[in-house]
Design a protein around this motif. Structure first.
Motif, mmCIF file in Angstrom:
data_model
loop_
_atom_site.group_PDB
_atom_site.id
_atom_site.type_symbol
_atom_site.label_atom_id
_atom_site.label_comp_id
_atom_site.label_asym_id
_atom_site.label_seq_id
_atom_site.Cartn_x
_atom_site.Cartn_y
_atom_site.Cartn_z
ATOM 1 N N ILE A 297 0.230 4.610 5.351
ATOM 2 C CA ILE A 297 0.949 3.387 5.118
ATOM 3 C C ILE A 297 0.206 2.204 5.655
ATOM 4 O O ILE A 297 -0.864 2.431 6.087
ATOM 5 C CB ILE A 297 2.533 3.363 5.699
ATOM 6 C CG1 ILE A 297 2.203 3.483 7.015
ATOM 7 C CG2 ILE A 297 3.214 4.408 5.117
ATOM 8 C CD1 ILE A 297 3.496 3.234 8.054
ATOM 9 N N LEU A 298 0.514 1.135 5.247
ATOM 10 C CA LEU A 298 -0.370 -0.165 5.684
ATOM 11 C C LEU A 298 0.385 -0.763 7.007
ATOM 12 O O LEU A 298 1.645 -0.516 7.044
ATOM 13 C CB LEU A 298 0.105 -1.183 4.357
ATOM 14 C CG LEU A 298 -0.226 -2.538 4.845
ATOM 15 C CD1 LEU A 298 -1.979 -2.730 5.027
ATOM 16 C CD2 LEU A 298 -0.333 -3.734 3.851
ATOM 17 N N SER A 299 -0.518 -0.646 7.887
ATOM 18 C CA SER A 299 -0.040 -1.477 9.114
ATOM 19 C C SER A 299 -0.737 -2.741 9.331
ATOM 20 O O SER A 299 -2.059 -2.935 8.697
ATOM 21 C CB SER A 299 -0.372 -0.366 10.397
ATOM 22 O OG SER A 299 -0.342 -1.378 11.742
ATOM 23 N N LEU A 300 -0.037 -3.837 9.843
ATOM 24 C CA LEU A 300 -0.646 -5.100 9.962
ATOM 25 C C LEU A 300 -0.969 -5.227 11.518
ATOM 26 O O LEU A 300 -0.147 -5.300 12.289
ATOM 27 C CB LEU A 300 0.300 -6.338 9.450
ATOM 28 C CG LEU A 300 -0.553 -7.628 9.683
ATOM 29 C CD1 LEU A 300 -1.336 -7.797 8.565
ATOM 30 C CD2 LEU A 300 0.482 -8.792 9.805
ATOM 31 N N ASN A 301 -2.311 -5.702 11.486
ATOM 32 C CA ASN A 301 -3.027 -5.806 12.828
ATOM 33 C C ASN A 301 -2.538 -7.716 13.067
ATOM 34 O O ASN A 301 -2.883 -8.229 12.129
ATOM 35 C CB ASN A 301 -4.321 -5.656 13.150
ATOM 36 C CG ASN A 301 -4.907 -5.913 14.403
ATOM 37 O OD1 ASN A 301 -4.741 -7.056 14.673
ATOM 38 N ND2 ASN A 301 -5.294 -4.895 15.170
ATOM 39 N N LEU A 302 -1.700 -7.907 14.049
ATOM 40 C CA LEU A 302 -1.402 -9.219 14.009
ATOM 41 C C LEU A 302 -2.304 -10.260 14.207
ATOM 42 O O LEU A 302 -2.163 -11.498 14.097
ATOM 43 C CB LEU A 302 -0.264 -9.459 15.004
ATOM 44 C CG LEU A 302 1.062 -8.351 14.934
ATOM 45 C CD1 LEU A 302 2.033 -9.070 15.545
ATOM 46 C CD2 LEU A 302 1.370 -8.463 13.308
ATOM 47 N N ALA A 303 -3.586 -9.956 14.373
ATOM 48 C CA ALA A 303 -4.755 -10.709 14.654
ATOM 49 C C ALA A 303 -4.844 -11.581 13.239
ATOM 50 O O ALA A 303 -5.497 -12.464 13.056
ATOM 51 C CB ALA A 303 -6.239 -9.917 14.721
ATOM 52 N N THR A 304 -4.478 -10.567 11.990
ATOM 53 C CA THR A 304 -4.660 -11.071 10.766
ATOM 54 C C THR A 304 -3.932 -12.214 10.517
ATOM 55 O O THR A 304 -4.366 -13.088 9.401
ATOM 56 C CB THR A 304 -4.325 -9.953 9.794
ATOM 57 O OG1 THR A 304 -5.052 -8.715 10.047
ATOM 58 C CG2 THR A 304 -4.602 -10.168 8.354
ATOM 59 N N THR A 305 -2.761 -12.573 11.064
ATOM 60 C CA THR A 305 -2.036 -13.971 10.792
ATOM 61 C C THR A 305 -1.982 -14.630 12.191
ATOM 62 O O THR A 305 -0.724 -15.461 12.522
ATOM 63 C CB THR A 305 -0.998 -13.518 10.229
ATOM 64 O OG1 THR A 305 -0.058 -12.603 11.013
ATOM 65 C CG2 THR A 305 -0.992 -12.792 8.766
ATOM 66 N N ARG A 306 -2.766 -14.460 13.083
ATOM 67 C CA ARG A 306 -2.567 -14.962 14.288
ATOM 68 C C ARG A 306 -2.629 -16.580 14.678
ATOM 69 O O ARG A 306 -1.992 -17.283 15.339
ATOM 70 C CB ARG A 306 -3.707 -14.738 15.486
ATOM 71 C CG ARG A 306 -5.145 -14.877 15.373
ATOM 72 C CD ARG A 306 -5.889 -14.811 16.611
ATOM 73 N NE ARG A 306 -6.008 -13.691 17.218
ATOM 74 C CZ ARG A 306 -4.914 -13.534 18.435
ATOM 75 N NH1 ARG A 306 -4.299 -14.715 19.011
ATOM 76 N NH2 ARG A 306 -4.972 -12.265 19.183
ATOM 77 N N LYS A 307 -3.211 -17.475 13.544
ATOM 78 C CA LYS A 307 -3.274 -18.826 13.533
ATOM 79 C C LYS A 307 -1.962 -19.403 12.763
ATOM 80 O O LYS A 307 -1.884 -20.370 13.044
ATOM 81 C CB LYS A 307 -4.531 -18.942 12.834
ATOM 82 C CG LYS A 307 -5.624 -18.852 13.650
ATOM 83 C CD LYS A 307 -5.712 -19.381 14.778
ATOM 84 C CE LYS A 307 -7.163 -19.201 15.716
ATOM 85 N NZ LYS A 307 -7.234 -19.663 17.022
ATOM 86 N N GLN A 308 -1.283 -18.305 12.064
ATOM 87 C CA GLN A 308 0.010 -18.707 11.347
ATOM 88 C C GLN A 308 1.237 -18.437 12.131
ATOM 89 O O GLN A 308 2.103 -19.314 12.212
ATOM 90 C CB GLN A 308 -0.115 -17.978 10.056
ATOM 91 C CG GLN A 308 -1.165 -18.452 9.071
ATOM 92 C CD GLN A 308 -2.228 -17.498 9.180
ATOM 93 O OE1 GLN A 308 -2.535 -17.082 9.957
ATOM 94 N NE2 GLN A 308 -2.962 -17.162 8.010
ATOM 95 N N HIS B 168 -4.201 11.340 8.241
ATOM 96 C CA HIS B 168 -3.450 10.555 6.990
ATOM 97 C C HIS B 168 -2.384 9.664 7.439
ATOM 98 O O HIS B 168 -1.285 9.379 6.985
ATOM 99 C CB HIS B 168 -2.609 11.801 6.360
ATOM 100 C CG HIS B 168 -3.563 12.700 5.651
ATOM 101 N ND1 HIS B 168 -4.053 12.735 4.408
ATOM 102 C CD2 HIS B 168 -4.061 14.045 6.232
ATOM 103 C CE1 HIS B 168 -4.981 13.554 4.168
ATOM 104 N NE2 HIS B 168 -5.012 14.377 5.249
ATOM 105 N N GLY B 169 -2.749 9.002 8.567
ATOM 106 C CA GLY B 169 -1.946 8.131 9.269
ATOM 107 C C GLY B 169 -2.063 6.715 8.608
ATOM 108 O O GLY B 169 -3.049 6.271 7.644
ATOM 109 N N PRO B 170 -1.487 5.607 9.251
ATOM 110 C CA PRO B 170 -1.509 4.375 8.903
ATOM 111 C C PRO B 170 -2.851 3.739 8.910
ATOM 112 O O PRO B 170 -3.791 4.150 9.751
ATOM 113 C CB PRO B 170 -0.699 3.330 9.864
ATOM 114 C CG PRO B 170 0.188 4.541 10.223
ATOM 115 C CD PRO B 170 -0.594 5.748 10.590
#
Length: 274
Positions: A5-16, A241-243
């Protein structure tokens, strides 16, 4: 059964977004797996962060980050180990799949790369009993060689796996396409990681050409030159087969866009090019 599955590393939106806002954005987008950074946790407090995670049934695919063992003196190295103990406790409170290690580069004033790697190995050995007791796997993340001097003197999957072999149970690797895609031994190294049952995390983004900043100009999947489908095939052939965790540092592009747009694009690209 696959849980790819998709996981979001929160660095991806850290400025928002801060931690709570990022969780809300993920839930709006249907993303139920995240990987936070320690400064984001510190801003809200570990108790509140853990409450948010557990009350929303979120999977924490990694906690970023531990490591940075290579201080130039004994006091600094002891302080790094103590800080890693705290990071392990945070990861345990969040129920994280692993604590990601960015191990540290050359100590200030040093040119001794083998010595730095020995310091990293010693530091990992020092924290490992605490990590095992807390039930937190340690994920060594090899970083691109451009970071050997300042961020990470472990630069290939094979180097990380050699450490795993020496340290034993409770240690594995986080394989980030940005850092490893160039490696001529990539296929064999990923296969070896699978044979050792050492793949704890898989991070995705893309390598832009040209790259304007080697730290802060990662690309959205599909915008660069990494063959993400081939990379994923190697990972899955090795038994993982993980995230897949999207981790994008983008000071001049994606950090300037609305967070909801970033997440929509992550999902679209995950489904089309990864």
């Amino acid at each position: 059964m696959s849980d790819n599955i998709l996981s979001l590393n929160l660095a991806t939106t850290r400025k928002q977004w801060g931690f709570a806002e990022a969780v809300d954005g993920c839930l709006r987008a249907g993303i139920t797996a995240i990987s936070p950074w320690r400064d984001q946790i510190a801003a809200i407090g570990i108790d509140e962060a853990a409450r948010i995670v557990h009350s929303n049934g979120l999977r924490v695919t990694g906690h970023c980050r531990g490591g940075m063992f290579t201080a130039p003196d004994d006091a600094g190295r002891r302080a790094a180990i103590e800080d890693n103990f705290r990071a392990i406790d945070e990861a345990a409170a969040l129920g994280a799949d692993c604590l990601v290690m960015v191990v540290g580069g050359l100590p200030a004033g040093s040119r001794d790369l083998p010595g730095a790697r020995k310091t990293v190995l010693d530091g990992l050995a020092a924290i490992l009993p605490h990590a095992r007791a807390a039930g937190v796997p340690i994920a060594i993340e090899p970083l691109h060689p451009m970071y050997a001097g300042d961020r990470a003197c472990v630069n290939t999957i094979d180097q990380a796996l050699d450490m795993c072999a020496e340290l034993g149970d409770g240690v594995g690797v986080a394989i980030d396409v940005y850092h490893c895609w160039w490696d001529p031994n990539l296929a064999a190294a990923i296969a070896r990681a699978g044979e050792m049952h050492c793949i704890l995390a898989h991070h995705i983004c893309d390598w832009l050409v040209p790259t304007r900043d080697l730290l802060l100009d990662r690309g959205m999947m599909g915008d660069g030159v990494i063959d993400l489908k081939a990379f994923r095939a190697l990972i899955e052939a090795a038994g993982y087969h993980g995230p897949q965790e999207v981790e994008i540092f983008s000071a001049e592009d994606w950090w300037h866009r609305p967070g909801d747009e970033v997440l929509r694009t992550c999902i679209e690209r995950f489904n089309s090019v990864c």
